[in-house]
Enzyme design. Structure first.
Site, PDB file in Angstrom:
ATOM      1  N   ARG A  47       6.742  -8.248   2.187  1.00  0.00           N
ATOM      2  CA  ARG A  47       7.499  -7.948   3.070  1.00  0.00           C
ATOM      3  C   ARG A  47       8.131  -9.075   3.711  1.00  0.00           C
ATOM      4  NH1 ARG A  47       4.280  -4.691   6.759  1.00  0.00           N
ATOM      5  NH2 ARG A  47       5.144  -2.886   5.688  1.00  0.00           N
ATOM      6  N   LYS A  53       0.857  -1.151  -0.100  1.00  0.00           N
ATOM      7  CA  LYS A  53      -0.153  -0.005   0.043  1.00  0.00           C
ATOM      8  C   LYS A  53       0.890   1.254  -0.070  1.00  0.00           C
ATOM      9  CE  LYS A  53      -2.255  -1.255   3.851  1.00  0.00           C
ATOM     10  NZ  LYS A  53      -1.412  -2.729   3.717  1.00  0.00           N
ATOM     11  N   THR A  54       1.873   1.323   0.954  1.00  0.00           N
ATOM     12  CA  THR A  54       2.661   2.470   0.985  1.00  0.00           C
ATOM     13  C   THR A  54       3.256   2.375  -0.091  1.00  0.00           C
ATOM     14  OG1 THR A  54       2.950   2.210   3.425  1.00  0.00           O
ATOM     15  CG2 THR A  54       4.661   3.483   2.083  1.00  0.00           C
ATOM     16  N   ASP A  82      -1.301   7.351   5.918  1.00  0.00           N
ATOM     17  CA  ASP A  82      -1.215   6.043   6.404  1.00  0.00           C
ATOM     18  C   ASP A  82      -2.075   5.784   7.620  1.00  0.00           C
ATOM     19  OD1 ASP A  82      -0.396   3.462   6.083  1.00  0.00           O
ATOM     20  OD2 ASP A  82       1.821   3.936   6.770  1.00  0.00           O
ATOM     21  N   THR A 100      -5.296  -1.006   6.878  1.00  0.00           N
ATOM     22  CA  THR A 100      -5.428  -2.387   7.043  1.00  0.00           C
ATOM     23  C   THR A 100      -6.874  -2.847   7.518  1.00  0.00           C
ATOM     24  OG1 THR A 100      -4.699  -2.285   9.161  1.00  0.00           O
ATOM     25  CG2 THR A 100      -2.795  -3.087   7.288  1.00  0.00           C
TER      26      THR A 100
HETATM   27  N1  LIG Z   1       4.614  -5.697  -5.784  1.00  0.00           N
HETATM   28  C1  LIG Z   1       5.585  -5.453  -4.803  1.00  0.00           C
HETATM   29  N2  LIG Z   1       6.800  -5.513  -5.664  1.00  0.00           N
HETATM   30  C2  LIG Z   1       8.035  -5.282  -4.979  1.00  0.00           C
HETATM   31  N3  LIG Z   1       8.120  -5.210  -3.609  1.00  0.00           N
HETATM   32  C3  LIG Z   1       7.242  -5.009  -2.852  1.00  0.00           C
HETATM   33  C4  LIG Z   1       6.099  -5.025  -3.695  1.00  0.00           C
HETATM   34  N4  LIG Z   1       4.822  -4.787  -2.691  1.00  0.00           N
HETATM   35  C5  LIG Z   1       5.312  -4.563  -1.397  1.00  0.00           C
HETATM   36  N5  LIG Z   1       6.727  -4.808  -1.819  1.00  0.00           N
HETATM   37  C6  LIG Z   1       7.793  -4.551  -0.623  1.00  0.00           C
HETATM   38  O1  LIG Z   1       7.298  -4.995   0.644  1.00  0.00           O
HETATM   39  C7  LIG Z   1       7.713  -4.262   1.715  1.00  0.00           C
HETATM   40  C8  LIG Z   1       6.368  -3.923   2.246  1.00  0.00           C
HETATM   41  O2  LIG Z   1       5.602  -3.097   1.520  1.00  0.00           O
HETATM   42  P1  LIG Z   1       4.729  -1.816   1.945  1.00  0.00           P
HETATM   43  O3  LIG Z   1       5.484  -1.025   3.045  1.00  0.00           O
HETATM   44  O4  LIG Z   1       4.317  -1.028   0.801  1.00  0.00           O
HETATM   45  O5  LIG Z   1       3.419  -2.393   2.505  1.00  0.00           O
HETATM   46  P2  LIG Z   1       2.019  -2.013   3.156  1.00  0.00           P
HETATM   47  O6  LIG Z   1       0.869  -2.374   2.367  1.00  0.00           O
HETATM   48  O7  LIG Z   1       2.259  -0.377   3.141  1.00  0.00           O
HETATM   49  O8  LIG Z   1       2.197  -2.424   4.750  1.00  0.00           O
HETATM   50  P3  LIG Z   1       1.558  -1.834   6.097  1.00  0.00           P
HETATM   51  O9  LIG Z   1       0.164  -2.175   5.985  1.00  0.00           O
HETATM   52  O10 LIG Z   1       2.415  -2.685   6.929  1.00  0.00           O
HETATM   53  O11 LIG Z   1       1.868  -0.390   6.049  1.00  0.00           O
HETATM   54  C9  LIG Z   1       8.572  -3.092   1.147  1.00  0.00           C
HETATM   55  O12 LIG Z   1       9.915  -3.286   1.246  1.00  0.00           O
HETATM   56  C10 LIG Z   1       8.157  -3.182  -0.242  1.00  0.00           C
HETATM   57  O13 LIG Z   1       9.174  -2.379  -1.109  1.00  0.00           O
HETATM   58 MG   LIG Z   2       2.380   0.920   4.800  1.00  0.00          MG
END
Ligand SMILES: Nc1ncnc2c1ncn2[C@@H]1O[C@H](COP(=O)(O)OP(=O)(O)OP(=O)(O)O)[C@@H](O)[C@H]1O
Ligand SMILES: [Mg+2]
Length: 335
Positions: free
Chosen positions: A217, A64-65, A109, A158
């Site tokens: 992750r 998401k981030t 966020d 989430t």
């Molecule tokens: N499609 C993708 N391709 C490559 N790396 C990814 C992908 N999606 C996520 N990642 C990697 O996984 C890690 C977590 O991703 P991210 O921080 O965007 O998750 P999030 O959904 O925001 O999690 P949270 O809900 O905990 O904030 C990061 O290091 C990101 O680079």
């Molecule tokens: Mg995030």
């Protein structure tokens, strides 16, 4: 004094940022969402208008981030980051909104954790590009009408279910991220290995991908540990043996289930397959209800290990299999 470099959380964040894709072309998986966003971004650019507000929802670690950052990069606009809990008072929000430029992204966020009053201020900001701030109080109270630049709010959560209906309705684009397929995770792990400069054999990447709970992750974390194992115990190459050994050390089983997953399944088995209520489950496995429901259970539900019924959680046939295989593996294999 602890230096930031030795703070595990800061180190983890730095590691994630290093591996975070910056553009769509480096972001495998979530094909439908990526293609939708490409079109919305292109259309907004052609019209010279700000992109509609976006809500990204889904379990932790799915991107998401990362997508919020990519949207800003693809639009070629500045992105300002904050979070629900950080915006305590309407004044915090007003300060932030007035500092934005036309078309900028405001990434919020944990958007489900905004206070009601801040959320209501956001309504008019999102819709009318204006906010009314009440100055002073009592007899001398006066309200100031502030216009703000047309910005794009990108919210991540989430827990989409906690957003109020009027708030959710103000996001023109709403996308729910889903777990990744093993081949997509394999692509992600290969890319990460190239960035980290570690050699990775196909057998190794597939094994790590297959057992990453569909989550980038987790895949990247496994890769980091496998790199350690490869450097210390093998010739620096992550092959299938190194991957298997790493996962054994991390307590991840053949199906990619971790300690907490096994505890949940074991608890259900102890209750003859359930149903077991959320409260009882939380107390038994030693986790908060919130984390259970939003971090651990979605994967078990999605993969068909457990079922959710009005009376509580139940063990599905796949869950029974996992428990029985765990028992066959010997004492301690399950919990
Ligand atoms: N499609 C993708 N391709 C490559 N790396 C990814 C992908 N999606 C996520 N990642 C990697 O996984 C890690 C977590 O991703 P991210 O921080 O965007 O998750 P999030 O959904 O925001 O999690 P949270 O809900 O905990 O904030 C990061 O290091 C990101 O680079
Ligand atoms: Mg995030």
């Amino acid at each position: 004094m602890t230096s930031d470099a030795f703070n595990p959380q800061t180190a983890e964040r730095a590691f994630e940022n290093r591996l975070r894709p910056k553009r769509f072309e480096d972001f495998p998986g979530q094909d439908r969402i990526r293609e939708n966003l490409r079109i919305y971004i292109e259309a907004a650019k052609r019209r010279g208008e700000p992109l509609d507000h976006i809500l990204f929802s889904g379990p932790p670690g799915l991107g998401k981030t990362t997508l919020a950052g990519i949207v800003a990069a693809e639009l070629g606009v500045e992105s300002h980051t904050t979070s629900g809990p950080a915006l305590e008072r309407p004044a915090d929000l007003a300060g932030l909104l007035t500092s934005l430029g036309e078309g900028h992204i405001l990434f919020v966020d944990e958007v489900h954790r905004l206070s009601n009053v801040v959320e209501e201020y956001l309504y008019s900001a999102m819709e009318d590009w204006a906010i009314d701030i009440v100055m002073d109080s009592g007899l001398y109270a006066k309200s100031i009408h502030l216009t703000i630049p047309r910005f794009t709010l990108v919210g991540a959560t989430t827990r989409e279910g906690l957003l109020t209906a009027p708030f959710r309705a103000r996001f023109g684009i709403s996308e729910r991220l889903d777990y990744y397929a093993p081949n997509e995770l394999q692509t992600i792990i290969r890319r990460s290995a190239a960035i980290l400069g570690v050699e990775l054999a196909d057998g190794g990447s597939l094994e790590l991908a297959r057992r990453s709970r569909g989550t980038p992750r987790i895949a990247n974390r496994f890769l980091a540990r496998a790199r350690d194992v490869a450097e210390v115990k093998a010739a620096g190459v992550i092959d299938i043996d190194v991957a298997v050994e790493t996962l054994r050390m991390l307590g991840v089983d053949e199906n990619g289930l971790a300690e907490m997953d096994r505890r949940i399944l074991h608890t259900l088995a102890q209750h003859d397959g359930g149903p077991v209520g959320l409260k009882t489950m939380a107390v038994t496995v030693g986790e908060t209800e919130d984390t259970l429901e939003n971090v651990h259970e979605p994967f078990l539900l999605r993969e068909g290990y457990i079922l959710k019924t009005p009376a509580g959680r139940k063990l599905a046939p796949l869950g029974w299999n996992a428990v029985q295989n765990g028992r066959a593996a010997g004492p301690g294999a399950l919990c």
